[in-house]
Scaffold this motif. Structure first.
Motif, PDB file in Angstrom:
ATOM      1  N   ALA A 290       0.826  -1.207   0.000  1.00 51.78           N
ATOM      2  CA  ALA A 290       0.000   0.000   0.000  1.00 51.78           C
ATOM      3  C   ALA A 290       0.859   1.256   0.000  1.00 51.78           C
ATOM      4  O   ALA A 290       0.577   2.225  -0.722  1.00 51.78           O
ATOM      5  CB  ALA A 290      -0.932  -0.017   1.211  1.00 51.78           C
ATOM      6  N   ARG A 291       1.902   1.255   0.792  1.00 46.97           N
ATOM      7  CA  ARG A 291       2.748   2.445   0.889  1.00 46.97           C
ATOM      8  C   ARG A 291       3.497   2.711  -0.414  1.00 46.97           C
ATOM      9  O   ARG A 291       3.657   3.871  -0.814  1.00 46.97           O
ATOM     10  CB  ARG A 291       3.738   2.265   2.043  1.00 46.97           C
ATOM     11  CG  ARG A 291       3.098   2.423   3.408  1.00 46.97           C
ATOM     12  CD  ARG A 291       4.057   2.088   4.527  1.00 46.97           C
ATOM     13  NE  ARG A 291       3.429   2.342   5.824  1.00 46.97           N
ATOM     14  CZ  ARG A 291       3.853   1.834   6.973  1.00 46.97           C
ATOM     15  NH1 ARG A 291       4.916   1.016   6.997  1.00 46.97           N
ATOM     16  NH2 ARG A 291       3.229   2.120   8.101  1.00 46.97           N
ATOM     17  N   TRP A 292       3.980   1.643  -1.076  1.00 46.95           N
ATOM     18  CA  TRP A 292       4.746   1.867  -2.301  1.00 46.95           C
ATOM     19  C   TRP A 292       3.877   2.520  -3.370  1.00 46.95           C
ATOM     20  O   TRP A 292       4.287   3.497  -4.004  1.00 46.95           O
ATOM     21  CB  TRP A 292       5.319   0.547  -2.822  1.00 46.95           C
ATOM     22  CG  TRP A 292       6.447   0.755  -3.788  1.00 46.95           C
ATOM     23  CD1 TRP A 292       7.780   0.814  -3.495  1.00 46.95           C
ATOM     24  CD2 TRP A 292       6.333   0.968  -5.208  1.00 46.95           C
ATOM     25  NE1 TRP A 292       8.507   1.046  -4.641  1.00 46.95           N
ATOM     26  CE2 TRP A 292       7.660   1.143  -5.699  1.00 46.95           C
ATOM     27  CE3 TRP A 292       5.271   1.021  -6.094  1.00 46.95           C
ATOM     28  CZ2 TRP A 292       7.915   1.373  -7.055  1.00 46.95           C
ATOM     29  CZ3 TRP A 292       5.520   1.250  -7.450  1.00 46.95           C
ATOM     30  CH2 TRP A 292       6.827   1.425  -7.913  1.00 46.95           C
ATOM     31  N   PHE A 293       2.667   2.001  -3.552  1.00 43.42           N
ATOM     32  CA  PHE A 293       1.836   2.555  -4.620  1.00 43.42           C
ATOM     33  C   PHE A 293       1.209   3.894  -4.226  1.00 43.42           C
ATOM     34  O   PHE A 293       0.964   4.740  -5.087  1.00 43.42           O
ATOM     35  CB  PHE A 293       0.786   1.533  -5.063  1.00 43.42           C
ATOM     36  CG  PHE A 293       1.395   0.448  -5.898  1.00 43.42           C
ATOM     37  CD1 PHE A 293       1.761   0.676  -7.204  1.00 43.42           C
ATOM     38  CD2 PHE A 293       1.666  -0.796  -5.358  1.00 43.42           C
ATOM     39  CE1 PHE A 293       2.377  -0.299  -7.970  1.00 43.42           C
ATOM     40  CE2 PHE A 293       2.269  -1.798  -6.100  1.00 43.42           C
ATOM     41  CZ  PHE A 293       2.627  -1.540  -7.419  1.00 43.42           C
ATOM     42  N   ALA A 406      -5.148   5.488   0.183  1.00 38.77           N
ATOM     43  CA  ALA A 406      -4.151   5.694   1.233  1.00 38.77           C
ATOM     44  C   ALA A 406      -3.705   4.346   1.781  1.00 38.77           C
ATOM     45  O   ALA A 406      -4.186   3.292   1.354  1.00 38.77           O
ATOM     46  CB  ALA A 406      -4.735   6.570   2.347  1.00 38.77           C
ATOM     47  N   GLU A 407      -2.808   4.393   2.744  1.00 37.78           N
ATOM     48  CA  GLU A 407      -2.386   3.186   3.431  1.00 37.78           C
ATOM     49  C   GLU A 407      -3.560   2.590   4.211  1.00 37.78           C
ATOM     50  O   GLU A 407      -4.574   3.245   4.450  1.00 37.78           O
ATOM     51  CB  GLU A 407      -1.250   3.515   4.409  1.00 37.78           C
ATOM     52  CG  GLU A 407      -0.022   4.105   3.760  1.00 37.78           C
ATOM     53  CD  GLU A 407       1.012   4.539   4.781  1.00 37.78           C
ATOM     54  OE1 GLU A 407       0.818   4.240   5.987  1.00 37.78           O
ATOM     55  OE2 GLU A 407       2.005   5.177   4.394  1.00 37.78           O
ATOM     56  N   PHE A 458      -4.557   1.994  -5.666  1.00 41.99           N
ATOM     57  CA  PHE A 458      -4.702   0.575  -5.947  1.00 41.99           C
ATOM     58  C   PHE A 458      -6.124   0.177  -5.637  1.00 41.99           C
ATOM     59  O   PHE A 458      -6.868   0.905  -4.967  1.00 41.99           O
ATOM     60  CB  PHE A 458      -3.687  -0.290  -5.179  1.00 41.99           C
ATOM     61  CG  PHE A 458      -3.798  -0.246  -3.679  1.00 41.99           C
ATOM     62  CD1 PHE A 458      -4.447  -1.245  -2.970  1.00 41.99           C
ATOM     63  CD2 PHE A 458      -3.208   0.785  -2.957  1.00 41.99           C
ATOM     64  CE1 PHE A 458      -4.532  -1.217  -1.582  1.00 41.99           C
ATOM     65  CE2 PHE A 458      -3.277   0.824  -1.565  1.00 41.99           C
ATOM     66  CZ  PHE A 458      -3.938  -0.179  -0.878  1.00 41.99           C
ATOM     67  N   LYS A 459      -6.528  -0.958  -6.179  1.00 45.74           N
ATOM     68  CA  LYS A 459      -7.871  -1.447  -5.903  1.00 45.74           C
ATOM     69  C   LYS A 459      -7.796  -2.848  -5.328  1.00 45.74           C
ATOM     70  O   LYS A 459      -6.766  -3.533  -5.434  1.00 45.74           O
ATOM     71  CB  LYS A 459      -8.764  -1.421  -7.143  1.00 45.74           C
ATOM     72  CG  LYS A 459      -8.393  -2.361  -8.261  1.00 45.74           C
ATOM     73  CD  LYS A 459      -9.426  -2.265  -9.383  1.00 45.74           C
ATOM     74  CE  LYS A 459      -9.011  -3.060 -10.603  1.00 45.74           C
ATOM     75  NZ  LYS A 459      -8.962  -4.503 -10.379  1.00 45.74           N
ATOM     76  N   MET A 460      -8.887  -3.273  -4.712  1.00 43.69           N
ATOM     77  CA  MET A 460      -8.949  -4.572  -4.058  1.00 43.69           C
ATOM     78  C   MET A 460     -10.109  -5.372  -4.638  1.00 43.69           C
ATOM     79  O   MET A 460     -11.160  -4.807  -4.949  1.00 43.69           O
ATOM     80  CB  MET A 460      -9.146  -4.401  -2.552  1.00 43.69           C
ATOM     81  CG  MET A 460      -8.063  -3.578  -1.891  1.00 43.69           C
ATOM     82  SD  MET A 460      -8.399  -3.257  -0.140  1.00 43.69           S
ATOM     83  CE  MET A 460      -8.235  -4.913   0.545  1.00 43.69           C
TER      84      MET A 460
END
Length: 558
Positions: A290-293, A406-407, A458-460
């Protein structure tokens, strides 16, 4: 390949007379097809094929990839030319028959196949891809499968559109829902190249007409184009063709009218064994992603050459897995890849291994434990076809989705770990996939197209796959319980806020309509469309005023 005047196509020569013995409505639909409609129907020379329950192939045409949903329509109408579509629609309107549309069969809910449907319009044979010199654009009919689109565009012209991974997904619903793929961070979404769309619509008087809507703001049908650039399938009419061209592209050279994909890519698939995972290590791994993207998703940054998806499987599957692709032609590509892999593993303290087991829809990828350099189309073909969800005809499925801005809050990580390590169930087919986003996707404003999720990184995707109907309750319950607890603070759904950004319309979820599962004050349509929904409703009012095209989550009339 077909030339730009449409000649050379294989056609069906079936006529209404040749369909003797079919159900009455089938004969009526076939008989009316040649005469009905206003524009496209006037050119009908050959009738669609009518398939009824008496025909051997009927059983294969009344369900899609999700075998939880099987229909029993009176007829399936198969067309193989755009000119045939208006006649089928007109016949259904005139006869008062409920009609739905199938392009590739990848609808994840019961929108196409449910007990109310009497006629299914099957566009799977409407599958031509060709350069249209008159429009200076590439035409893609809505039944064309993505891998066929990529293959023709690249092998003949050296260009592509940034669409999805799964090879057999058809253009129809994929494009209208916005699309996603491994090139989207670098090139944007497939709809960002949509310059025109052809749609068969039904007027308030019950008459059918065919409309071509373009991205030209002066086009009187511009709003219909806008709605089909991410406003979801099955809402406004039957899409028969899309045309694609890079915005602002000039000249007549097809090789310069769409973007070129990377000539070569690095591809790597790594796994972390569940047996070595503690809650702290799981949280670190997931948060690292999460943090990288979140940190590397601004438009036009070098990191956009990298795309990755992390599959958090249920512990009973044995491995957490991640697949990463990097444009190998950009400067320092291998350094970018190595730095990313190190960042994801930072502090996890679990050695990576080869992916030797099924993870979500993908099969083992042991040969890619170390990065391998491949031609782009070969890598695309490999990822698209190593997918049991597309090849196992017995799969039953359940999906949910969320966009992330966000994270992860600690409480969400704790809920994910809790449900992925539950010991009261054994669900190797249950997983949550995190897919990279942002970059060029976010260059446009949320209102620029019908697709509103232009501020996510990002998506989940909650995905459950199983074969035995006896397992329906267990898998569906797990999806619901996990999702509800992850978003417990916002009514059980990922409402648009500083952390989450709603849901992906191409992963439809009827639970969002149900106050038992969505206890927030945010309705399903705002989760999918956010502030774009009222504008979509106005398009609905203009082009489908009788609400002929509808399903459980179709755009409602204002």
């Amino acid at each position: 390949m077909r030339d730009n005047n449409g000649m050379g196509r294989r056609r069906f020569f079936t006529t209404a007379a040749a369909l003797g013995g079919t159900a009455a409505v089938g004969g009526a639909l076939a008989g009316q097809a040649a005469a009905a409609g206003e524009e496209a129907a006037a050119a009908v020379t050959f009738a669609p094929v009518t398939v009824t329950p008496a025909d051997a192939q009927y059983g294969e045409l009344v369900h899609g990839m999700n075998n939880r949903y099987v229909g029993n329509p009176e007829t399936v109408q198969i067309v193989d030319d755009v000119s045939q579509v208006a006649g089928v629609v007109q016949a259904a309107v005139t006869a008062g028959k409920r009609l739905t549309v199938r392009s590739g069969g990848h609808c994840l809910e019961d929108f196409v196949f449910n007990p109310e449907v009497q006629v299914v319009l099957d566009l799977s044979q409407l599958n031509q891809v060709y350069y249209d010199a008159g429009r200076r654009a590439f035409a893609v009919e809505t039944g064309a499968q993505l891998l066929d689109v990529y293959t023709l565009l690249y092998q003949v012209y050296g260009v592509t559109v940034p669409g999805g991974i799964c090879y057999s997904v058809a253009a129809g619903g994929h494009v209208s829902g916005g699309g996603w793929g491994l090139l989207c961070r670098q090139l944007g979404l497939i709809i960002d190249y949509l310059c025109a769309v052809e749609v068969v619509v039904v007027g308030a008087d019950g008459k059918v007409r065919t409309v071509v809507a373009t991205n030209d703001p002066s086009d009187p049908h511009h709003e219909l184009w806008w709605a089909h650039a991410g406003g979801g399938g099955g809402n406004f009419g039957v899409v028969t063709r899309y045309w694609f061209r890079t915005p602002g592209a000039t000249g007549n050279d097809p090789k310069k009218l769409l973007p070129q994909p990377p000539r070569e890519v690095y591809l790597v698939a790594q796994a972390w064994p569940w047996e070595s995972m503690t809650e702290a290590k799981f949280a670190r791994l997931t948060q690292n992603y999460a943090r990288w993207f979140t940190a590397h998703s601004a438009p036009r940054t070098p990191e956009l050459a990298l795309a990755s998806f992390l599959v958090l499987t249920h512990k009973s599957a044995g491995q957490i897995a991640m697949v990463t692709q990097v444009d190998a032609t950009v400067p320092n590509a291998r350094r970018l890849l190595d730095g990313y892999l190190a960042a994801i593993g930072d502090g996890v303290d679990v050695p990576t291994a080869a992916v030797t087991r099924q993870f979500a829809e993908f099969g083992p990828m042991a040969a890619y434990a170390e990065p391998r350099k491949l031609p782009w189309l070969e890598a695309t073909r490999y990822l698209g076809t190593t997918n049991s969800n597309l090849t196992d005809p017995t799969y039953r499925q359940e999906y949910k989705s969320a966009y992330m801005r966000a994270e992860f809050p600690d409480r969400q990580l704790a809920a994910l770990y809790k449900h992925l390590t539950r010991k009261d169930v054994t669900l190797p087919g249950a997983s949550i996939t995190l897919s990279s986003y942002g970059g060029e996707v976010n260059r446009l404003a949320p209102s620029a197209t019908g697709y509103p999720h232009r501020e996510s990184f990002f998506k989940m995707m909650w995905m459950s796959l199983w074969n035995d109907p006896a397992q329906d309750a267990a898998y569906i319950a797990w999806n619901r319980q996990c999702y509800a607890e992850v978003y417990a603070d916002t009514g059980g759904v990922p409402v648009p806020n500083g952390v989450t950004d709603g849901c992906y319309v191409n992963y439809p979820d009827n639970d969002l309509n149900d106050p038992k599962y969505n206890t927030s004050s945010t309705p399903w349509y705002s989760l999918y469309y956010k502030d774009n929904y009222p504008r979509l409703q106005q398009v609905k009012k203009k082009y489908d005023p009788a609400n002929f095209f509808r399903h459980a989550q179709s755009v409602r009339l204002p």
